[in-house]
Write a protein that holds these residues in place. Structure first.
Motif, PDB file in Angstrom:
ATOM      1  N   GLN A  50      16.300   5.806 -13.086  1.00 30.23           N
ATOM      2  CA  GLN A  50      16.127   4.464 -13.671  1.00 30.23           C
ATOM      3  C   GLN A  50      17.253   4.095 -14.624  1.00 30.23           C
ATOM      4  O   GLN A  50      17.345   2.945 -15.058  1.00 30.23           O
ATOM      5  CB  GLN A  50      14.784   4.378 -14.399  1.00 30.23           C
ATOM      6  CG  GLN A  50      13.602   4.457 -13.449  1.00 30.23           C
ATOM      7  CD  GLN A  50      12.304   4.335 -14.208  1.00 30.23           C
ATOM      8  OE1 GLN A  50      11.828   5.319 -14.767  1.00 30.23           O
ATOM      9  NE2 GLN A  50      11.741   3.140 -14.258  1.00 30.23           N
ATOM     10  N   CYS A 103       5.885  -0.160 -14.183  1.00 33.89           N
ATOM     11  CA  CYS A 103       7.130   0.618 -14.148  1.00 33.89           C
ATOM     12  C   CYS A 103       8.251  -0.254 -14.686  1.00 33.89           C
ATOM     13  O   CYS A 103       8.326  -1.443 -14.339  1.00 33.89           O
ATOM     14  CB  CYS A 103       7.414   1.032 -12.708  1.00 33.89           C
ATOM     15  SG  CYS A 103       8.962   1.926 -12.499  1.00 33.89           S
ATOM     16  N   LEU A 104       9.124   0.305 -15.512  1.00 33.71           N
ATOM     17  CA  LEU A 104      10.213  -0.488 -16.107  1.00 33.71           C
ATOM     18  C   LEU A 104      11.212  -0.988 -15.061  1.00 33.71           C
ATOM     19  O   LEU A 104      11.952  -1.925 -15.324  1.00 33.71           O
ATOM     20  CB  LEU A 104      10.933   0.320 -17.191  1.00 33.71           C
ATOM     21  CG  LEU A 104      10.103   0.615 -18.453  1.00 33.71           C
ATOM     22  CD1 LEU A 104      10.883   1.498 -19.418  1.00 33.71           C
ATOM     23  CD2 LEU A 104       9.670  -0.673 -19.145  1.00 33.71           C
ATOM     24  N   HIS A 145       3.810   9.802 -12.222  1.00 29.50           N
ATOM     25  CA  HIS A 145       4.705   8.665 -11.960  1.00 29.50           C
ATOM     26  C   HIS A 145       6.171   9.087 -12.148  1.00 29.50           C
ATOM     27  O   HIS A 145       7.028   8.770 -11.307  1.00 29.50           O
ATOM     28  CB  HIS A 145       4.331   7.516 -12.912  1.00 29.50           C
ATOM     29  CG  HIS A 145       5.148   6.282 -12.774  1.00 29.50           C
ATOM     30  ND1 HIS A 145       4.628   5.093 -12.311  1.00 29.50           N
ATOM     31  CD2 HIS A 145       6.462   6.017 -13.055  1.00 29.50           C
ATOM     32  CE1 HIS A 145       5.582   4.166 -12.309  1.00 29.50           C
ATOM     33  NE2 HIS A 145       6.704   4.708 -12.758  1.00 29.50           N
ATOM     34  N   GLU A 146       6.455   9.807 -13.233  1.00 31.69           N
ATOM     35  CA  GLU A 146       7.854  10.183 -13.519  1.00 31.69           C
ATOM     36  C   GLU A 146       8.364  11.268 -12.575  1.00 31.69           C
ATOM     37  O   GLU A 146       9.526  11.223 -12.148  1.00 31.69           O
ATOM     38  CB  GLU A 146       8.010  10.619 -14.979  1.00 31.69           C
ATOM     39  CG  GLU A 146       7.646   9.554 -16.014  1.00 31.69           C
ATOM     40  CD  GLU A 146       8.251   8.179 -15.747  1.00 31.69           C
ATOM     41  OE1 GLU A 146       9.360   8.081 -15.209  1.00 31.69           O
ATOM     42  OE2 GLU A 146       7.570   7.176 -16.068  1.00 31.69           O
ATOM     43  N   HIS A 149       9.339   9.599  -9.439  1.00 32.59           N
ATOM     44  CA  HIS A 149      10.670   8.978  -9.547  1.00 32.59           C
ATOM     45  C   HIS A 149      11.768   9.995  -9.230  1.00 32.59           C
ATOM     46  O   HIS A 149      12.736   9.689  -8.535  1.00 32.59           O
ATOM     47  CB  HIS A 149      10.923   8.494 -10.982  1.00 32.59           C
ATOM     48  CG  HIS A 149      10.542   7.070 -11.240  1.00 32.59           C
ATOM     49  ND1 HIS A 149      11.100   6.003 -10.552  1.00 32.59           N
ATOM     50  CD2 HIS A 149       9.705   6.519 -12.153  1.00 32.59           C
ATOM     51  CE1 HIS A 149      10.588   4.868 -11.039  1.00 32.59           C
ATOM     52  NE2 HIS A 149       9.749   5.150 -11.998  1.00 32.59           N
TER      53      HIS A 149
HETATM   54 NI    NI Z   1       8.559   3.980 -13.246  1.00 36.06          NI
END
Ligand code: NI
Length: 182
Positions: A50, A103-104, A145-146, A149
């Motif tokens: 990210q 999510c960012l 979640h991370e 990613h």
């Molecule tokens: Ni995310």
């Protein structure tokens, strides 16, 4: 230093992170920048892709008041925030929870994702020591979640079909604006 947050559509979000052989001062600095960037964006987690990087590292800071029950708060209480995890791997999962997630890399969106209710994760900390944590509830959701990613998996891949359909146009626009990789 604030880093630019990569948005959905960028190819890097689909790449897999590479385990780091050692936690160098440069990597600790990267994690600090990621934390600063995450707090600035009012997020509770951020993974390397990210911010356009492929080292296996993610940062998490879930406030206790994000948890729905006192029992979960008490269960997670021994886990110190923020969590900075190098080479994190989920080694066991149990139970199930259905909850809303954001999510960012997907600004102003959210959807329901079914995840394990409890996970045990092995990782290397900022001192280079191997750690194992077991967490529940929203914190367990953030860890899943991370780590997803870091494997190139995004929460829209797991989102309920109904929520994904409702977001279809927004997702398409966002992806097209950022390189068209879905
Ligand atoms: Ni995310």
């Amino acid at each position: 230093m604030l880093l630019d947050i990569v948005k959905y559509g960028s190819a890097v979000l689909r790449e897999k992170a590479v385990p780091v052989p050692a936690v160098t001062s440069e990597l600790v600095h990267l994690a600090e920048d990621m934390l600063q960037t995450m707090y600035h964006a009012k997020g509770v987690g951020l993974a390397a892709q990210q911010v356009g990087r492929l080292e296996s590292v993610c940062v998490i800071d879930v406030p206790a008041n994000c948890e729905e029950s006192e029992e979960v708060k008490a269960f997670n209480a021994s886990v110190k925030m923020p969590l900075v995890m190098f080479n994190p791997v989920i080694i066991s999962k149990s139970g199930e929870q259905d909850g809303k997630e954001g999510c960012l890399s997907f600004p102003n969106m959210g959807g329901h994702v079914v995840r394990a209710d409890q996970v045990t994760c092995q990782y290397t900390d900022v001192s280079g020591r191997m750690q194992i944590v077991t967490v529940r509830g929203f914190l367990a959701r953030a860890v899943q979640h991370e780590t997803d990613h870091l494997n190139g998996v995004l929460y829209v891949d797991l989102m309920s079909a109904e929520d994904k359909l409702a977001l279809a146009n927004k997702l398409k626009k966002l992806a097209n604006k950022n390189g068209g990789n879905i």
